[in-house]
Design a protein around this motif. Structure first.
Motif, mmCIF file in Angstrom:
data_model
loop_
_atom_site.group_PDB
_atom_site.id
_atom_site.type_symbol
_atom_site.label_atom_id
_atom_site.label_comp_id
_atom_site.label_asym_id
_atom_site.label_seq_id
_atom_site.Cartn_x
_atom_site.Cartn_y
_atom_site.Cartn_z
ATOM 1 N N SER A 43 42.073 50.499 35.533
ATOM 2 C CA SER A 43 41.554 49.629 36.576
ATOM 3 C C SER A 43 42.741 48.947 37.265
ATOM 4 C CB SER A 43 40.587 48.592 36.006
ATOM 5 O OG SER A 43 41.248 47.757 35.074
ATOM 6 N N TYR A 44 42.437 48.118 38.258
ATOM 7 C CA TYR A 44 43.503 47.543 39.085
ATOM 8 C C TYR A 44 43.196 46.072 39.352
ATOM 9 C CZ TYR A 44 46.264 46.672 43.337
ATOM 10 O OH TYR A 44 47.116 46.147 44.268
ATOM 11 N N VAL A 45 44.208 45.236 39.264
ATOM 12 C CA VAL A 45 44.068 43.810 39.552
ATOM 13 C C VAL A 45 45.195 43.382 40.485
ATOM 14 C CG1 VAL A 45 43.847 41.487 38.607
ATOM 15 C CG2 VAL A 45 43.210 43.446 37.202
ATOM 16 N N GLU A 46 44.843 42.611 41.492
ATOM 17 C CA GLU A 46 45.848 41.996 42.342
ATOM 18 C C GLU A 46 45.414 40.563 42.627
ATOM 19 O OE1 GLU A 46 46.029 44.189 45.963
ATOM 20 O OE2 GLU A 46 44.249 43.217 46.817
ATOM 21 N N GLY A 47 46.369 39.735 43.011
ATOM 22 C CA GLY A 47 45.999 38.363 43.296
ATOM 23 C C GLY A 47 47.195 37.486 43.537
ATOM 24 N N ARG A 89 52.246 36.281 44.615
ATOM 25 C CA ARG A 89 51.384 37.462 44.578
ATOM 26 C C ARG A 89 51.847 38.448 43.499
ATOM 27 N NH1 ARG A 89 47.827 37.143 48.526
ATOM 28 N NH2 ARG A 89 48.321 35.858 50.356
ATOM 29 N N PHE A 90 50.868 39.216 42.997
ATOM 30 C CA PHE A 90 51.162 40.234 41.989
ATOM 31 C C PHE A 90 50.197 41.398 42.147
ATOM 32 C CE2 PHE A 90 47.737 37.846 40.085
ATOM 33 C CZ PHE A 90 46.980 38.793 39.422
ATOM 34 N N GLN A 91 50.563 42.528 41.605
ATOM 35 C CA GLN A 91 49.709 43.709 41.533
ATOM 36 C C GLN A 91 49.882 44.316 40.151
ATOM 37 O OE1 GLN A 91 51.101 46.235 44.691
ATOM 38 N NE2 GLN A 91 49.926 45.172 46.270
ATOM 39 N N MET A 92 48.787 44.836 39.602
ATOM 40 C CA MET A 92 48.874 45.335 38.231
ATOM 41 C C MET A 92 47.855 46.446 37.998
ATOM 42 S SD MET A 92 48.513 43.130 34.696
ATOM 43 C CE MET A 92 46.988 42.344 35.219
ATOM 44 N N ASN A 93 48.315 47.572 37.479
ATOM 45 C CA ASN A 93 47.437 48.609 36.961
ATOM 46 C C ASN A 93 47.201 48.349 35.479
ATOM 47 O OD1 ASN A 93 47.135 50.264 39.339
ATOM 48 N ND2 ASN A 93 49.264 50.896 39.051
ATOM 49 N N ALA A 128 39.917 44.587 41.062
ATOM 50 C CA ALA A 128 39.617 43.165 40.919
ATOM 51 C C ALA A 128 40.659 42.301 41.605
ATOM 52 C CB ALA A 128 39.529 42.803 39.439
ATOM 53 N N THR A 129 40.261 41.062 41.906
ATOM 54 C CA THR A 129 41.178 40.084 42.478
ATOM 55 C C THR A 129 41.182 38.827 41.609
ATOM 56 O OG1 THR A 129 39.458 39.147 43.911
ATOM 57 C CG2 THR A 129 40.816 40.921 44.815
ATOM 58 N N LEU A 130 42.291 38.100 41.674
ATOM 59 C CA LEU A 130 42.446 36.891 40.879
ATOM 60 C C LEU A 130 43.224 35.869 41.693
ATOM 61 C CD1 LEU A 130 42.275 35.370 38.140
ATOM 62 C CD2 LEU A 130 44.411 36.508 37.502
ATOM 63 N N GLU A 131 42.627 34.706 41.925
ATOM 64 C CA GLU A 131 43.276 33.618 42.640
ATOM 65 C C GLU A 131 43.254 32.395 41.739
ATOM 66 O OE1 GLU A 131 44.656 33.698 45.673
ATOM 67 O OE2 GLU A 131 44.108 35.772 46.170
ATOM 68 N N VAL A 132 44.429 31.875 41.382
ATOM 69 C CA VAL A 132 44.516 30.741 40.469
ATOM 70 C C VAL A 132 45.521 29.726 41.008
ATOM 71 C CG1 VAL A 132 45.188 29.987 38.156
ATOM 72 C CG2 VAL A 132 43.909 32.106 38.447
ATOM 73 N N GLU A 133 45.122 28.443 40.989
ATOM 74 C CA GLU A 133 46.041 27.361 41.304
ATOM 75 C C GLU A 133 46.289 26.572 40.021
ATOM 76 O OE1 GLU A 133 46.429 24.211 44.877
ATOM 77 O OE2 GLU A 133 44.817 23.721 43.463
ATOM 78 N N LEU A 134 47.541 26.459 39.655
ATOM 79 C CA LEU A 134 47.927 25.756 38.442
ATOM 80 C C LEU A 134 48.305 24.310 38.758
ATOM 81 C CD1 LEU A 134 50.183 28.565 36.902
ATOM 82 C CD2 LEU A 134 47.819 28.006 36.270
ATOM 83 N N PRO A 135 48.143 23.375 37.785
ATOM 84 C CA PRO A 135 47.555 23.597 36.453
ATOM 85 C C PRO A 135 46.035 23.597 36.513
ATOM 86 C CG PRO A 135 48.206 21.314 36.687
ATOM 87 C CD PRO A 135 48.648 21.998 37.948
ATOM 88 N N SER A 146 33.107 43.784 40.715
ATOM 89 C CA SER A 146 31.715 44.095 40.381
ATOM 90 C C SER A 146 31.506 44.088 38.873
ATOM 91 C CB SER A 146 31.332 45.461 40.961
ATOM 92 O OG SER A 146 29.998 45.804 40.602
ATOM 93 N N GLU A 147 32.440 44.697 38.139
ATOM 94 C CA GLU A 147 32.324 44.745 36.680
ATOM 95 C C GLU A 147 32.342 43.340 36.072
ATOM 96 O OE1 GLU A 147 31.849 47.035 34.429
ATOM 97 O OE2 GLU A 147 32.041 48.918 35.524
ATOM 98 N N ASN A 148 33.239 42.505 36.565
ATOM 99 C CA ASN A 148 33.363 41.175 35.989
ATOM 100 C C ASN A 148 32.277 40.225 36.474
ATOM 101 O OD1 ASN A 148 36.014 41.028 34.271
ATOM 102 N ND2 ASN A 148 36.467 42.348 36.027
#
Length: 466
Positions: A43-47, A89-93, A128-135, A146-148
């Motif tokens: 699967s693939y995730v970027e964000g 930004r990042f991308q990940m398989n 999938a996508t992921l957007e996070v603001e820390l902390p 869709s899966e998540n």
């Protein structure tokens, strides 16, 4: 029953994985085991990961690590890893050994500290996508796909069901009509997730959960719906087991075994075929057909020696040889809810009743009045009742016991139905009762509605000892 890597209690499995934080840190730093197997599920995730401006005003969000890993014992496999650029930004398989739920974690710069984690479904082709603001400061974050989304819907439905159950236990626990309505509503919602998220991993889990909830309430519907479950469902074997028990209650043992034959024909893998054969072993054990159970267990070991079910067959053989009437009851030591140590050996000299249950189970609640009447009809020094909850959630136990007459010793089983207190007596379904005589010998095991048989055997045991 689900596959070996993804157990029914996903949250408990996740906590087990996260114990190895320091090993994950090494995986982050070194990139351990980040190789894709030829048959991996990808699967693939970027964000983007950013930091609140009042915490870091530089605008440089580089160096954060995003990691998906799989932990089996002390072995850590990195399924996917990425490092954020200056803009965050990042991308990940992600390549996993099989479709399932894995921990996704965000680590600080240089991988020195895990900042946050969540569950992430790895399924072929999912993006999938992921957007996070820390902390995050205690806030949850989610991977969006869709899966998540299906996973969130599944867990939100179960969380709402749990809240309803707790409320019911705290108010009118004997209102079986309300309980039935709640179970049917939750079961329907879970089943319909297949339409909202067709083919999603979590919607398949939810379909199986819907059958488990409905079992005993509408067995005809359970059997009918079980036949609609595809072999691609990761809990296909559990579906077969649920359907077998429902069919047995409806039409008897022969019909249940015929249904297992059907599931065996539908099975697509050796793991599934072995699991269905294990359900056949369980059917023979439940009906006290010792020779048939031993023969079926041996067949399971011979035909599927390299599956987890071969080990299960050894435990089933143990049950036939050690838990049938007349055999010595296995030793058991537990800690009561009041913190006292309780050993089965210390209760020798009087019959012992081990009753395994789940708070909120309607059948057990309906048996309570008769159960308490039976308790009051005996003396505390003549029969020992040990009630073992297979629901580790202490809140549910407190809600169930509050303002309720429930005399006897009380234990919450660590690990629930999969923990040692339940496994010692091979408890698969609740409510279940085990009757042990004053000499520590097995008298009988009584599942579900077999309360009258239990009552008769206990009464006979007391009469013989008087």
């Amino acid at each position: 029953m689900r596959n070996a890597c993804v157990r029914r209690d996903d949250d408990r499995s996740l906590r087990g994985r996260l114990r190895w934080g320091i090993l994950f840190a090494l995986a982050v730093v070194l990139g351990v085991g980040c190789q894709s197997a030829p048959d991996a599920v990808e699967s693939y995730v970027e964000g983007r990961i950013t930091v609140r401006s009042d915490i870091d005003a530089t605008g440089d969000y580089s160096g954060f690590r995003v990691l998906v890993a799989d932990a089996n014992g002390r072995s850590i496999d990195t399924l996917g890893i990425a490092t954020t650029g200056t803009d965050g930004r990042f991308q990940m398989n992600v390549a996993a050994p099989e479709r399932g739920i894995y921990p996704l974690m965000i680590w600080g710069r240089q991988g020195q500290r895990r900042l946050a984690s969540t569950d992430y479904v790895v399924a072929s082709g999912d993006s999938a996508t992921l957007e996070v603001e820390l902390p995050l400061e205690g806030r949850r974050f989610f991977v969006r796909s869709s899966e998540n989304a299906a996973l969130s819907a599944y867990r939100n439905t179960m969380a709402q069901h749990r809240r309803t159950l707790v409320k019911r236990l705290q108010t009118d626990a004997r209102d079986s009509t309300t309980m039935s309505r709640s179970i049917r509503q939750t079961s329907s919602t879970l089943w319909n997730l297949q339409e909202t998220f067709p083919g999603a991993y979590a919607s398949q889990l939810a379909a199986t959960e819907s059958l488990s909830l409905l079992s005993g309430w509408n067995d005809s519907l359970v059997v009918a719906r079980a036949k609609e479950i595809e072999p691609s469902n990761p809990r296909f074997v559990e579906v077969a087991q649920i359907a077998r028990r429902a069919s047995s209650r409806l039409h008897g043992q022969a019909a249940a075994l015929d249904l297992l034959d059907t599931f065996a024909k539908w099975a697509q893998t050796n793991q599934q075929r072995a699991g269905v054969q294990a359900a056949r072993v369980r059917a023979f054990i439940d009906s006290l057909q010792a020779d048939a159970a031993l023969a079926a267990a041996q067949k399971l070991k011979n035909e599927y020696p390299n599956t987890k079910w071969a080990e299960w067959a050894d435990r089933a053989t143990y049950e036939v040889n050690n838990l049938l009437p007349g055999t010595e009851a296995p030793s058991l030591t537990a800690t009561t809810v009041s913190g006292d140590s309780l050993a089965l050996q210390a209760l020798r000299g009087r019959p012992v009743v081990l009753e395994y249950y789940r708070p909120g189970d309607d059948l057990f609640a309906r048996q309570m009045a008769t159960r308490n009447a039976l308790y009051r009809a005996t003396r505390a020094d003549s029969v020992a009742f040990v009630s073992i909850s297979v629901e580790p959630d202490t809140l549910l136990h407190e809600a169930f016991t509050e303002n309720r007459s429930f005399p006897g010793h009380h234990v919450i089983a660590p690990g629930g139905i999969d923990g040692p207190l339940a496994k010692t007596y091979n408890i698969a379904d609740v409510p279940s009762r085990v009757l042990i005589d004053e000499e520590g010998k097995m008298v009988g095991r009584y599942s579900g509605a077999a309360f009258l048989a239990f009552q008769e055997d206990l009464t006979r045991l007391l009469d013989d000892g008087s």
